[in-house]
Design an enzyme around this catalytic site. Structure first.
Site, PDB file in Angstrom:
ATOM      1  N   GLN A   1       0.804  -1.215   0.000  1.00  0.00           N
ATOM      2  CA  GLN A   1       0.000   0.000   0.000  1.00  0.00           C
ATOM      3  C   GLN A   1       0.842   1.273   0.000  1.00  0.00           C
ATOM      4  OE1 GLN A   1      -2.572  -2.000   3.274  1.00  0.00           O
ATOM      5  NE2 GLN A   1      -3.821  -0.343   2.472  1.00  0.00           N
TER       6      GLN A   1
ATOM      7  N   HIS B   1       1.133  -9.360   4.569  1.00  0.00           N
ATOM      8  CA  HIS B   1       0.002  -8.434   4.639  1.00  0.00           C
ATOM      9  C   HIS B   1      -0.740  -8.487   3.303  1.00  0.00           C
ATOM     10  CE1 HIS B   1      -1.671  -4.728   6.793  1.00  0.00           C
ATOM     11  NE2 HIS B   1      -2.427  -4.905   5.721  1.00  0.00           N
TER      12      HIS B   1
ATOM     13  N   ASN C   1      -1.312 -10.889   8.540  1.00  0.00           N
ATOM     14  CA  ASN C   1      -2.255  -9.815   8.845  1.00  0.00           C
ATOM     15  C   ASN C   1      -3.694 -10.254   8.578  1.00  0.00           C
ATOM     16  OD1 ASN C   1      -2.839  -6.816   9.277  1.00  0.00           O
ATOM     17  ND2 ASN C   1      -3.820  -7.210   7.307  1.00  0.00           N
ATOM     18  N   GLU C   2      -4.553 -10.038   9.552  1.00  0.00           N
ATOM     19  CA  GLU C   2      -5.986 -10.317   9.441  1.00  0.00           C
ATOM     20  C   GLU C   2      -6.239 -11.700   8.838  1.00  0.00           C
ATOM     21  OE1 GLU C   2      -7.995  -5.926   9.462  1.00  0.00           O
ATOM     22  OE2 GLU C   2      -7.622  -6.807   7.503  1.00  0.00           O
TER      23      GLU C   2
END
Length: 428
Positions: free
Chosen positions: A19, A113, A156-157
């Site tokens: 990102q 991620h 991540n998540e």
């Protein structure tokens, strides 16, 4: 009543490599962005050029008064082909860690991620039985080569596809799906966000466990955990069973698997209210953020309480934030969320840190660059960084370790102007 946080409480902000870094062309997300038509609103391109500006950007974070930075290490850069590791990429991330340490900032790397090397996706991603060992091998290599971090996140998540996949699959069909799979060279199931439930609960949880052990084998004193996306699940009268079913489906199996880790990363943005008709939405008529979620900062404390009651595990809030253009509301959201966390800590919930999402306005996956979560804005044409007042609010809270500043506080020395530009002469 005191409004101070525990000694040693971690205050910081978070980003993710794809990102912010730019040019992540060897990843599965990159090829999906460039499919025609694409499931992404726009490609990530140069993002905010964090790959080259890391050192300058960390200097901004430190000058704000924040003392921790959660960033991710990009697997697609580290292992561009199976078994072939990039010395240049490894050295880059060591310089990133060093840049944090030189400024008194605790680096908190995340090893996965959402993105993976394209070769991983083309062999099935998480649906492949080979994924856990492949991921653990990459983590072992990185952990053996890198030093200087005391906290680390594996995936991540990890649970996000459990409740997102159905919506994504419904939205991606026909030409969109065909173009995505042609670009990916595989089923969309091989892209993390589309991972089937069984892949998350089998390969995903196994990958986390193997990666955790691989990291701790190299850094025995490092605190290692995974992060979970956990929204505050509430219910209208008569829908309590539906709420409990949602908790069981989306959170509980992962929480039970992670409860003996060093910590659980909690990532909360909003609440959902279970309805008797089987839907789950935000409160009717309530304010919404730019991304469409209910503006409900109290959700964070509620999820921390839920996680701690179920697991007893230490918690680090690894993401929490507000998307929108009204930075005054962003500041209020942060303070209101932290007020609830403070009450939870007073009640015995073991919360050890708060990392705001995100440090910069950046690339928000399928939504492109429109959502604005950042403490620092970025001019898309010049890459100039512009510090928002909310960044100063969180920085003051961090420096005082309290929601209320003492009567006499030395004016912090912040060596930037509000619209300082980060020059592209970092450590890339």
């Amino acid at each position: 009543m005191t409004v101070g946080f525990p000694e040693g409480f971690i205050w910081g902000a978070a980003t993710a490599a794809h990102q912010v870094e730019g040019g992540n062309s060897n990843s599965d997300a990159w090829v999906l962005e460039h499919a025609v038509p694409s499931i992404f609103r726009e490609p990530s391109g140069d993002a905010i050029d964090h790959w080259n500006r890391f050192e300058d950007d960390v200097a901004l974070l430190a000058a704000l008064g924040l003392r921790a930075y959660r960033f991710s290490i990009e697997w697609a850069r580290i292992e561009p082909r199976e078994g072939v590791f990039s010395r240049a990429a490894i050295d880059h991330y060591q310089r990133c860690i060093n840049a944090c340490l030189e400024r008194g900032v605790q680096p908190i790397p995340t090893f996965h991620h959402f993105t993976a090397p394209i070769w991983v996706a083309r062999d099935g991603g998480l649906t492949s039985a080979k994924f856990p060992e492949r991921f653990a091998r990459y983590c072992e290599k990185v952990a053996r080569e890198l030093s200087g971090f005391q906290y680390a996140c594996t995936i991540n998540e990890l649970n996000l596809p459990l409740f997102m996949r159905e919506k994504l699959v419904a939205a991606v069909n026909g030409d969109l799906k065909a173009a995505a799979e042609a670009a990916l060279g595989s089923s969309l199931d091989s892209f993390f966000l589309f991972s089937p439930r069984e892949a998350i609960l089998k390969q995903g949880l196994k990958a986390h466990a193997l990666a955790r052990d691989a990291i701790k084998a190299q850094h025995p004193n490092c605190q290692v955990g995974a992060t979970l996306s956990i929204q505050d699940e509430q219910a209208e009268s008569g829908a309590e069973a539906f709420r409990d079913e949602r908790n069981a489906q989306f959170y509980d199996e992962c929480l039970d698997a992670l409860k003996n880790d060093d910590f659980i990363g909690v990532q909360t943005y909003t609440r959902l209210i279970a309805r008797k008709d089987g839907s789950a939405t935000g409160a009717e008529g309530a304010p919404r953020t730019m991304i469409g979620w209910e503006d409900y900062p109290q959700a964070l404390a509620n999820t921390c309480r839920y996680v701690f009651e179920r697991t007893g595990a230490p918690i680090v809030i690894t993401e929490n934030g507000w998307a929108g253009l009204d930075d005054t509301r962003r500041s209020e959201f942060i303070r209101e969320a932290l007020q609830g966390v403070h009450h939870a800590i007073q009640d015995g919930v073991d919360v050890r840190g708060y990392l705001y999402w995100t440090l910069f306005d950046n690339y928000e996956w399928m939504s492109g660059y429109e959502p604005k979560f950042g403490l620092i804005g970025v001019d898309r044409n010049t890459q100039a960084r512009k510090i928002k007042p909310s960044a100063l609010v969180l920085g003051d809270i961090a420096q005082n370790n309290s929601l209320v500043a003492p009567d006499i506080v030395p004016t912090p020395t912040r060596n930037f102007s509000p619209d300082q530009e980060s020059s592209p002469v970092g450590i890339g």
